[in-house]
Design an enzyme around this catalytic site. Structure first.
Site, PDB file in Angstrom:
ATOM      1  N   ASP A 197       4.128   3.420 -36.892  1.00 26.34           N
ATOM      2  CA  ASP A 197       3.961   4.334 -37.457  1.00 26.34           C
ATOM      3  C   ASP A 197       4.839   5.224 -37.487  1.00 26.34           C
ATOM      4  OD1 ASP A 197       0.788   3.676 -37.249  1.00 26.34           O
ATOM      5  OD2 ASP A 197       0.749   4.271 -35.538  1.00 26.34           O
ATOM      6  N   ASP A 199       5.939   7.884 -35.550  1.00 27.12           N
ATOM      7  CA  ASP A 199       5.909   9.210 -35.671  1.00 27.12           C
ATOM      8  C   ASP A 199       6.647   9.838 -34.012  1.00 27.12           C
ATOM      9  OD1 ASP A 199       3.985   7.529 -33.535  1.00 27.12           O
ATOM     10  OD2 ASP A 199       1.810   8.890 -34.581  1.00 27.12           O
ATOM     11  N   HIS A 209      -2.963  -2.345 -24.045  1.00 29.98           N
ATOM     12  CA  HIS A 209      -1.916  -4.022 -23.181  1.00 29.98           C
ATOM     13  C   HIS A 209      -0.603  -3.752 -22.875  1.00 29.98           C
ATOM     14  CE1 HIS A 209       0.184  -7.182 -23.434  1.00 29.98           C
ATOM     15  NE2 HIS A 209      -0.447  -8.370 -23.652  1.00 29.98           N
ATOM     16  N   ASN A 300      -1.175 -17.946 -23.498  1.00 26.58           N
ATOM     17  CA  ASN A 300      -1.820 -18.117 -21.922  1.00 26.58           C
ATOM     18  C   ASN A 300      -3.000 -19.178 -22.724  1.00 26.58           C
ATOM     19  OD1 ASN A 300      -1.802 -16.147 -20.476  1.00 26.58           O
ATOM     20  ND2 ASN A 300      -2.831 -14.040 -22.288  1.00 26.58           N
ATOM     21  N   TYR A 312      12.652 -19.007 -25.598  1.00 30.45           N
ATOM     22  CA  TYR A 312      14.104 -19.262 -25.844  1.00 30.45           C
ATOM     23  C   TYR A 312      15.422 -19.356 -24.842  1.00 30.45           C
ATOM     24  CZ  TYR A 312      12.706 -16.631 -29.935  1.00 30.45           C
ATOM     25  OH  TYR A 312      12.263 -16.722 -31.145  1.00 30.45           O
ATOM     26  N   ALA A 315      16.075 -15.857 -22.417  1.00 28.86           N
ATOM     27  CA  ALA A 315      14.449 -15.415 -22.170  1.00 28.86           C
ATOM     28  C   ALA A 315      14.526 -15.996 -21.057  1.00 28.86           C
ATOM     29  CB  ALA A 315      13.735 -15.312 -22.908  1.00 28.86           C
ATOM     30  N   SER A 362       0.778 -11.615 -19.412  1.00 27.95           N
ATOM     31  CA  SER A 362       1.468 -11.145 -19.778  1.00 27.95           C
ATOM     32  C   SER A 362       1.554  -9.941 -18.286  1.00 27.95           C
ATOM     33  CB  SER A 362       0.413 -10.030 -20.401  1.00 27.95           C
ATOM     34  OG  SER A 362       0.732 -10.957 -22.518  1.00 27.95           O
TER      35      SER A 362
END
Length: 419
Positions: A197, A199, A209, A300, A312, A315, A362
């Site tokens: 956004d 902001d 999350h 998952n 990758y 990573a 996660s």
């Protein structure tokens, strides 16, 4: 061209929170529950707890001023009179009390006066150091009420690792759905930006999350509230790159680049997508070249489906295990998997001051990222951190590296050299 026909949104690697919320009774609904008393305590700007209105002043040996002169010159008028509660003259150490500060009704006002007093004392000739009268920790474990439920921290030997260091000063970025205000995350975010956004604040709405990831990574510890984070004293850079529909590809690329430029030493990415998006690969590769370790959730899907940025080489991909050290049924795996960490019933912070158990890779990734943060303060390169994470891991599954567990379970204590 890769990505044609897709909306450019990635997938959050967590079991849907709608499922998790049904288990709310596991911890209770709000931050107010289980906090314990807070009387007789105060927190500095970094979230560490200390005795209100008290300082420990250490003087240079043979300094140019006496302790009394130093106090008289330095303490601001707003702090009121000063009392020396105890003095170890041979060591040049004083315990100093500010009674009027203790009686101030506003915690923010107290901290402002205390911070000003510390600053002025530190600038006084003859003063070697000034510390708040911090509460130290007994080694039986943090005093956070839900620490006993955090089986994952015991499994990765986090407490033993903390005895070697708490990650103070490490910068770990959470590139995710934002982070909500939460009492267990107060003072832990040093910079934030909203790439969705635009902001300013990376505040999270209903998704939950990013707030959960942040709590697993670096919730305030030993504050008699909620849970303990994996990296006790890490500071977080938060980039909001998505909302309820998922992270946006463009925002994710911008957020990762921003985190690198803001000095992140470790970046956590608990999301991904099914295709090899060129800009995502490029920014992750660039982060590695800049010496930043990018830790990613394996996904998952529960099989060997390929996801990105998980595969990758630049990573560090982390899968999930359960309480029996078995691969969680939902945890994606393959030859690209680096390691695993607990990912079932993980105690986490959620918007609204809540604490709930969550499942998903996660929440495995931020545990590895937190351990990386503990090592980052040692001045290690990203390659050295990656190597130590892998060499310290406890072998699971078939002997040696395998596709389901990578090199094995993250072991924080061995990684930081605590055992």
């Amino acid at each position: 061209m890769a990505g044609t026909g897709h909306r450019g949104r990635a997938i959050l690697f967590a079991v849907p929170l709608a499922v998790v919320l049904c288990a709310g009774s596991f911890f209770g609904a709000s931050a107010a529950e289980g906090q314990g008393g807070t009387s007789g305590t105060q927190w500095d700007s970094g979230g560490r707890e200390y005795a209100p209105g008290e300082l420990v002043v250490t003087y240079d040996r043979g300094g140019g001023v006496s302790p009394e002169e130093g106090l008289e010159r330095a303490v601001p008028e707003a702090a009121g009179p000063v009392e020396v509660e105890a003095e170890l003259s041979e060591l040049g150490v004083q315990r100093v009390s500010l009674p009027e500060v203790k009686e101030m009704g506003s915690e923010a006002e107290r901290e402002k006066v205390m911070a000003d007093t510390v600053r002025r004392l530190e600038e006084t000739p003859g003063v070697a150091s000034v510390d708040y009268n911090y509460y130290l920790s007994y080694f039986e474990g943090p005093n956070d009420p839900l620490f006993g439920e955090q089986w994952n921290l015991r499994r990765i030997e986090a407490s033993a690792a903390w005895r070697s260091g708490e990650g103070r000063g490490a910068k770990v970025a959470v590139v995710d759905s934002g982070v909500a205000r939460h009492p267990d995350l107060a003072g832990k975010v040093t910079a934030e930006r909203d790439f969705v956004d635009g902001d300013g604040r990376a505040a999270e709405g209903r998704v939950g999350h990013g707030t959960a990831v942040a709590g697993v990574l670096a919730a305030r510890t030993d504050n008699r509230r909620g849970i303990s984070g994996t990296c006790l004293d890490c500071r977080m850079l938060v980039a909001k790159v998505g909302g309820e529909e998922g992270p946006e590809l463009a925002a994710a690329v911008e957020g990762i680049d921003w985190a690198v430029r803001r000095g992140a030493e470790v970046i956590n990415l608990s999301f991904g997508g099914p295709e090899d998006y060129a800009p995502l690969r490029r920014v992750v590769d660039a982060a590695e070249r800049r010496g930043v370790l990018v830790v990613v959730a394996s996904g998952n899907a529960g099989g060997e489906e390929v996801g990105n940025p998980t595969v990758y080489p630049s990573a560090y991909a982390v899968g999930a295990t359960d309480r029996a050290d078995q691969r969680a049924p939902f945890s994606s795996y393959g030859p690209w998997l680096d390691a695993v960490a607990p990912g079932v019933e993980i105690a986490a912070t959620l918007p609204g001051g809540a604490y709930l158990p969550v499942d998903g890779t996660s929440f495995s990734a931020p545990q590895a990222a937190g351990v990386a943060g503990l090592m980052a303060v040692e001045g290690l390169s990203d390659d050295q951190i990656r190597r130590r994470l892998s060499e310290a891991a406890r072998d699971l599954g078939r002997p040696g590296r395998d596709n389901e567990y990578g090199v094995g379970l993250v072991d924080a204590a061995r990684a930081v050299g605590a055992r």
